[in-house]
Design a protein around this motif. Structure first.
Motif, PDB file in Angstrom:
ATOM      1  N   LEU A  92       0.816  -1.055   0.169  1.00  0.00           N
ATOM      2  CA  LEU A  92      -0.174  -0.018  -0.020  1.00  0.00           C
ATOM      3  C   LEU A  92       0.834   1.233  -0.046  1.00  0.00           C
ATOM      4  O   LEU A  92       0.364   2.181  -0.380  1.00  0.00           O
ATOM      5  N   GLY A  93       1.967   1.260   0.613  1.00  0.00           N
ATOM      6  CA  GLY A  93       2.876   2.213   0.767  1.00  0.00           C
ATOM      7  C   GLY A  93       2.400   3.579   1.666  1.00  0.00           C
ATOM      8  O   GLY A  93       2.190   4.603   1.471  1.00  0.00           O
ATOM      9  N   ALA A  94       1.634   2.699   2.721  1.00  0.00           N
ATOM     10  CA  ALA A  94       0.993   3.463   3.754  1.00  0.00           C
ATOM     11  C   ALA A  94       1.152   2.885   5.373  1.00  0.00           C
ATOM     12  O   ALA A  94       1.520   1.680   5.238  1.00  0.00           O
ATOM     13  N   PHE A  95       0.559   3.492   6.243  1.00  0.00           N
ATOM     14  CA  PHE A  95       0.588   3.039   7.398  1.00  0.00           C
ATOM     15  C   PHE A  95      -0.786   2.623   7.996  1.00  0.00           C
ATOM     16  O   PHE A  95      -1.699   3.411   7.604  1.00  0.00           O
ATOM     17  N   ILE A  96      -0.779   1.419   8.669  1.00  0.00           N
ATOM     18  CA  ILE A  96      -2.064   1.011   9.506  1.00  0.00           C
ATOM     19  C   ILE A  96      -1.937   1.745  10.860  1.00  0.00           C
ATOM     20  O   ILE A  96      -0.923   0.983  11.450  1.00  0.00           O
ATOM     21  N   ALA A  97      -3.105   2.142  11.266  1.00  0.00           N
ATOM     22  CA  ALA A  97      -2.841   2.679  12.696  1.00  0.00           C
ATOM     23  C   ALA A  97      -4.248   2.362  13.530  1.00  0.00           C
ATOM     24  O   ALA A  97      -5.449   2.317  12.691  1.00  0.00           O
ATOM     25  N   LEU A  98      -4.198   1.798  14.597  1.00  0.00           N
ATOM     26  CA  LEU A  98      -5.264   1.555  15.494  1.00  0.00           C
ATOM     27  C   LEU A  98      -5.598   2.584  16.441  1.00  0.00           C
ATOM     28  O   LEU A  98      -4.479   2.938  17.154  1.00  0.00           O
ATOM     29  N   ASP A  99      -6.564   3.204  16.427  1.00  0.00           N
ATOM     30  CA  ASP A  99      -6.834   4.394  16.998  1.00  0.00           C
ATOM     31  C   ASP A  99      -7.092   3.786  18.845  1.00  0.00           C
ATOM     32  O   ASP A  99      -7.511   2.800  18.887  1.00  0.00           O
ATOM     33  N   GLU A 100      -6.986   4.889  19.586  1.00  0.00           N
ATOM     34  CA  GLU A 100      -7.417   4.662  20.969  1.00  0.00           C
ATOM     35  C   GLU A 100      -8.716   4.263  21.180  1.00  0.00           C
ATOM     36  O   GLU A 100      -9.590   4.668  20.539  1.00  0.00           O
ATOM     37  N   LEU A 101      -9.197   3.581  22.292  1.00  0.00           N
ATOM     38  CA  LEU A 101     -10.535   3.293  22.543  1.00  0.00           C
ATOM     39  C   LEU A 101     -11.258   4.373  22.725  1.00  0.00           C
ATOM     40  O   LEU A 101     -10.736   5.385  23.443  1.00  0.00           O
ATOM     41  N   ALA A 102     -12.610   4.517  22.137  1.00  0.00           N
ATOM     42  CA  ALA A 102     -13.585   5.746  22.651  1.00  0.00           C
ATOM     43  C   ALA A 102     -14.745   5.197  22.479  1.00  0.00           C
ATOM     44  O   ALA A 102     -15.217   4.405  21.781  1.00  0.00           O
ATOM     45  N   SER A 103     -15.634   5.797  23.514  1.00  0.00           N
ATOM     46  CA  SER A 103     -17.054   5.556  23.482  1.00  0.00           C
ATOM     47  C   SER A 103     -17.871   5.953  22.234  1.00  0.00           C
ATOM     48  O   SER A 103     -17.559   7.201  21.565  1.00  0.00           O
ATOM     49  N   ALA A 104     -18.579   5.378  21.532  1.00  0.00           N
ATOM     50  CA  ALA A 104     -19.469   5.744  20.485  1.00  0.00           C
ATOM     51  C   ALA A 104     -20.882   5.716  20.706  1.00  0.00           C
ATOM     52  O   ALA A 104     -21.509   6.417  19.585  1.00  0.00           O
ATOM     53  N   GLY A 105     -21.154   6.110  21.963  1.00  0.00           N
ATOM     54  CA  GLY A 105     -22.702   6.210  22.349  1.00  0.00           C
ATOM     55  C   GLY A 105     -23.459   5.206  22.290  1.00  0.00           C
ATOM     56  O   GLY A 105     -23.075   4.208  21.692  1.00  0.00           O
ATOM     57  N   GLY A 106     -24.453   4.905  22.995  1.00  0.00           N
ATOM     58  CA  GLY A 106     -25.516   3.999  22.963  1.00  0.00           C
ATOM     59  C   GLY A 106     -24.735   2.652  23.550  1.00  0.00           C
ATOM     60  O   GLY A 106     -25.344   1.540  23.250  1.00  0.00           O
ATOM     61  N   GLY A 107     -23.890   2.668  24.190  1.00  0.00           N
ATOM     62  CA  GLY A 107     -23.061   1.403  24.944  1.00  0.00           C
ATOM     63  C   GLY A 107     -22.084   0.849  23.948  1.00  0.00           C
ATOM     64  O   GLY A 107     -21.488  -0.174  24.308  1.00  0.00           O
ATOM     65  N   ALA A 108     -21.958   1.409  22.730  1.00  0.00           N
ATOM     66  CA  ALA A 108     -20.869   0.983  21.788  1.00  0.00           C
ATOM     67  C   ALA A 108     -19.426   1.660  22.146  1.00  0.00           C
ATOM     68  O   ALA A 108     -19.444   2.830  22.473  1.00  0.00           O
ATOM     69  N   TRP A 109     -18.511   0.882  21.834  1.00  0.00           N
ATOM     70  CA  TRP A 109     -17.085   1.376  21.713  1.00  0.00           C
ATOM     71  C   TRP A 109     -16.484   1.091  20.582  1.00  0.00           C
ATOM     72  O   TRP A 109     -16.539  -0.048  19.934  1.00  0.00           O
ATOM     73  N   ASP A 110     -15.362   2.048  20.106  1.00  0.00           N
ATOM     74  CA  ASP A 110     -14.807   1.932  19.055  1.00  0.00           C
ATOM     75  C   ASP A 110     -13.459   1.989  19.256  1.00  0.00           C
ATOM     76  O   ASP A 110     -12.889   2.801  20.095  1.00  0.00           O
ATOM     77  N   ALA A 111     -12.365   1.345  18.331  1.00  0.00           N
ATOM     78  CA  ALA A 111     -11.272   1.321  18.083  1.00  0.00           C
ATOM     79  C   ALA A 111     -11.026   1.389  16.433  1.00  0.00           C
ATOM     80  O   ALA A 111     -10.718   0.296  16.285  1.00  0.00           O
ATOM     81  N   SER A 112     -10.963   2.613  15.950  1.00  0.00           N
ATOM     82  CA  SER A 112     -11.042   2.437  14.600  1.00  0.00           C
ATOM     83  C   SER A 112      -9.822   2.244  13.858  1.00  0.00           C
ATOM     84  O   SER A 112      -8.671   2.569  14.381  1.00  0.00           O
ATOM     85  N   ILE A 113      -9.829   2.131  12.899  1.00  0.00           N
ATOM     86  CA  ILE A 113      -8.500   1.665  11.950  1.00  0.00           C
ATOM     87  C   ILE A 113      -8.638   2.867  10.817  1.00  0.00           C
ATOM     88  O   ILE A 113      -9.371   3.260  10.248  1.00  0.00           O
ATOM     89  N   TRP A 114      -7.194   3.262  10.748  1.00  0.00           N
ATOM     90  CA  TRP A 114      -7.127   4.437   9.988  1.00  0.00           C
ATOM     91  C   TRP A 114      -5.853   3.876   9.073  1.00  0.00           C
ATOM     92  O   TRP A 114      -4.829   3.409   9.314  1.00  0.00           O
ATOM     93  N   LEU A 115      -5.555   4.595   7.848  1.00  0.00           N
ATOM     94  CA  LEU A 115      -4.560   4.569   6.746  1.00  0.00           C
ATOM     95  C   LEU A 115      -3.818   6.102   6.898  1.00  0.00           C
ATOM     96  O   LEU A 115      -4.751   7.149   6.864  1.00  0.00           O
ATOM     97  N   TYR A 116      -2.630   6.046   7.148  1.00  0.00           N
ATOM     98  CA  TYR A 116      -2.052   7.187   6.840  1.00  0.00           C
ATOM     99  C   TYR A 116      -1.100   7.159   5.638  1.00  0.00           C
ATOM    100  O   TYR A 116      -0.173   6.133   5.370  1.00  0.00           O
ATOM    101  N   LYS A 117      -1.139   8.169   4.695  1.00  0.00           N
ATOM    102  CA  LYS A 117      -0.405   8.145   3.584  1.00  0.00           C
ATOM    103  C   LYS A 117       0.670   9.091   3.467  1.00  0.00           C
ATOM    104  O   LYS A 117       0.662  10.239   3.703  1.00  0.00           O
TER     105      LYS A 117
END
Length: 504
Positions: free
Chosen positions: A446-471
């Motif tokens: 890909l020529g890019a970086f894969i990053a796992l974001d810190e845990l965060a509340s997504a509301g309604g009892g859901a929790w997210d740790a989103s995946i991001w790409l950095y170019k």
């Protein structure tokens, strides 16, 4: 890939600069450009990368920018239902991300494997798998049942643990590997019960081919319902009795980086006793796991010139250097610790001491390394990229690797680090509680970086740790290389014009 594998003076495989492969890479790039104007080239363009979804996200992202690649919440994959819910309902799986964690990245299938928890945070040892093809979080296994001391019933799966920078993917064996770090309850090495005696366990391998969201990772007796034979996953392998040499005393604050040498999976790892800050460098070579192969531990270097705890590591495959973040404290002022892997010496590890590197900003002011950073090597641009993951997305920094003509560090031990402000409004929220650690990986295809974001509340009892790409920002080629690129583009243009004339 602009490198080729050769045998270095120690007999190990080493990646070196290769102009022919560089030309091939530029021709492939030119093919993509031409495909936009010549439909007959579309099939050829599609063959350039297998990660069509991630590549398309990156194509619309400017250099120096971020794009979110996940499509659901991390908590969507948490255990629910009758089997395995007992543990998750009384503890918090989100701690797997929040508590000193790391992931492994499979570049062939475009999948991220997340495993952790540990110490006083979370006892669940389930595996999570994020699929780059769909952008969705899924579960690779259910959590095992444990006793009051945190021991896995039956001993066929690892205890949960803080993993620091200790999770890694092995492409030759097609396995996930974890060394652990701070296991549940004890805060030390993996343990298991054998013949009523507690013994040290691990490292552990997990087989992604056996992934199943409705099975435990171990054998049937490690499940919450031992009468349910269908819950038996047998996904984990304990390598405790399958290696020669002397393994490190522990893995707290360890760092890892991968290499393929002589057709085998090799992990270089820094580890030290009681987290002294002066780790030794080890080489862990894995055999053919599925056919009974044995592993080998070797100590190949020592630390005397820098200090570092809670660090992260990477390998510069261009110059065969192991690069690790350091810690500025007292008389130790180095920001990076480096070992030349060509000088790795199992017979005399002390003959291969570390080299300290000081980083300065573009204005000449001092750059101070902290425990927050993740690090990985950008092969396309021969540079390291650091991400601090602080609040509001954090900051990405780059530094070119400086060597002499022979590929040695030489006398220049002061490198300039460049700050990169995000070129996109969207970016991870960052604000990591325990640091980025092993949640920042480069993908060469890909020529890019894969990053796992810190845990965060997504509301309604859901929790997210989103995946991001950095170019990353492209480093401008040297004049000779730039001329080669233009020649490649000209050749493709000539072929396209000739095909156009022949079709008339």
């Amino acid at each position: 890939m602009n490198t080729m594998s050769v045998q270095n003076k120690q007999g190990n495989s080493k990646s070196v600069f290769n102009k022919d492969r560089l030309q091939t890479s530029y021709l492939a790039l030119a093919s993509l450009l031409i495909a936009n104007s010549f439909p007959g080239f579309v099939a050829q363009a599609h063959a350039v990368t297998s990660f069509e979804r991630l590549s398309s996200l990156l194509a619309a992202t400017p250099e120096g920018g971020w794009v979110k690649a996940s499509t659901n919440f991390y908590s969507d994959a948490w255990p629910t239902g009758a089997d395995g819910v007992q543990l998750a309902s009384v503890q918090f799986p989100g701690s797997i991300v929040r508590a000193w964690s790391s992931f492994a990245w499979d570049p062939a299938d475009g999948k991220l494997m997340l495993w952790g928890g540990g110490h006083a945070n979370y006892a669940g040892n389930e595996m999570y798998v994020w699929d780059g093809a769909t952008g969705a979080w899924g579960r690779g296994s259910l959590p095992s049942k444990t006793d009051m001391d945190g021991m896995v019933i039956g001993g066929t799966a690892p205890q949960s643990a803080h993993t620091y920078d200790n999770n890694i993917y092995l492409p030759v064996n097609d396995m996930f590997l974890t060394f652990g770090g701070a296991a549940i309850r004890t805060g030390g090495n993996f343990q298991t019960m054998e013949d009523a005696t507690i013994r040290r366990a691990g490292p552990y391998l997990w087989d992604p081919a056996k992934a199943d969201p409705n099975k435990v990772g171990g054998s049937n007796d490690s499940g919450w319902n031992p009468d349910n034979a269908a819950q038996n996953g047998n996904m984990w392998i304990d390598r405790h009795d399958n290696w020669t040499g002397s393994e490190p005393s522990g893995y707290i604050n360890s760092t890892t980086a991968y290499a393929t040498e002589n057709g085998q999976d090799v992990v270089y790892l820094t580890a030290d006793r009681n987290s002294s800050g002066f780790p030794s460098l080890y080489r862990y070579t894995l055999g053919d796991v599925r056919n009974g192969g044995q592993d080998k531990w070797e100590q190949v270097g020592v630390t005397v010139n820098s200090v570092g705890s809670q660090s992260t590591g990477t390998i510069d495959t261009e110059n065969n250097l192991y690069i690790k973040t350091a810690l500025v404290t007292g008389s130790y002022t180095s920001d990076l610790t480096i070992w030349d892997l060509d000088k790795a010496n199992a017979a005399d590890p002390r003959s291969n001491p570390d080299i300290g590197i000081n980083l300065v900003k573009e204005d000449g002011s001092d750059f101070v390394m902290t425990r927050a950073f993740g690090i990985d090597y950008d092969k396309a641009n021969n540079q390291i990229l650091l991400w601090d993951g602080k609040g509001d997305g954090g900051t990405v920094w780059s530094a070119s690797v400086i060597t002499d003509e022979a590929g040695n560090i030489g006398s220049n031990t002061t490198w300039t680090v460049i700050e990169h402000e995000s070129s996109t409004l969207d970016h991870p929220h960052g604000n990591f509680a325990t640091g980025v650690l092993g949640k920042w990986h480069y993908d060469e295809s890909l020529g890019a970086f894969i990053a796992l974001d810190e845990l965060a509340s997504a509301g309604g009892g859901a929790w997210d740790a989103s995946i991001w790409l950095y170019k990353p920002t492209t480093v401008v080629p040297e004049p000779e290389t730039y001329a080669l690129m233009l020649a490649g583009l000209g050749l493709i243009g000539w072929v396209a014009r000739r095909r156009s004339r022949e079709d008339r």
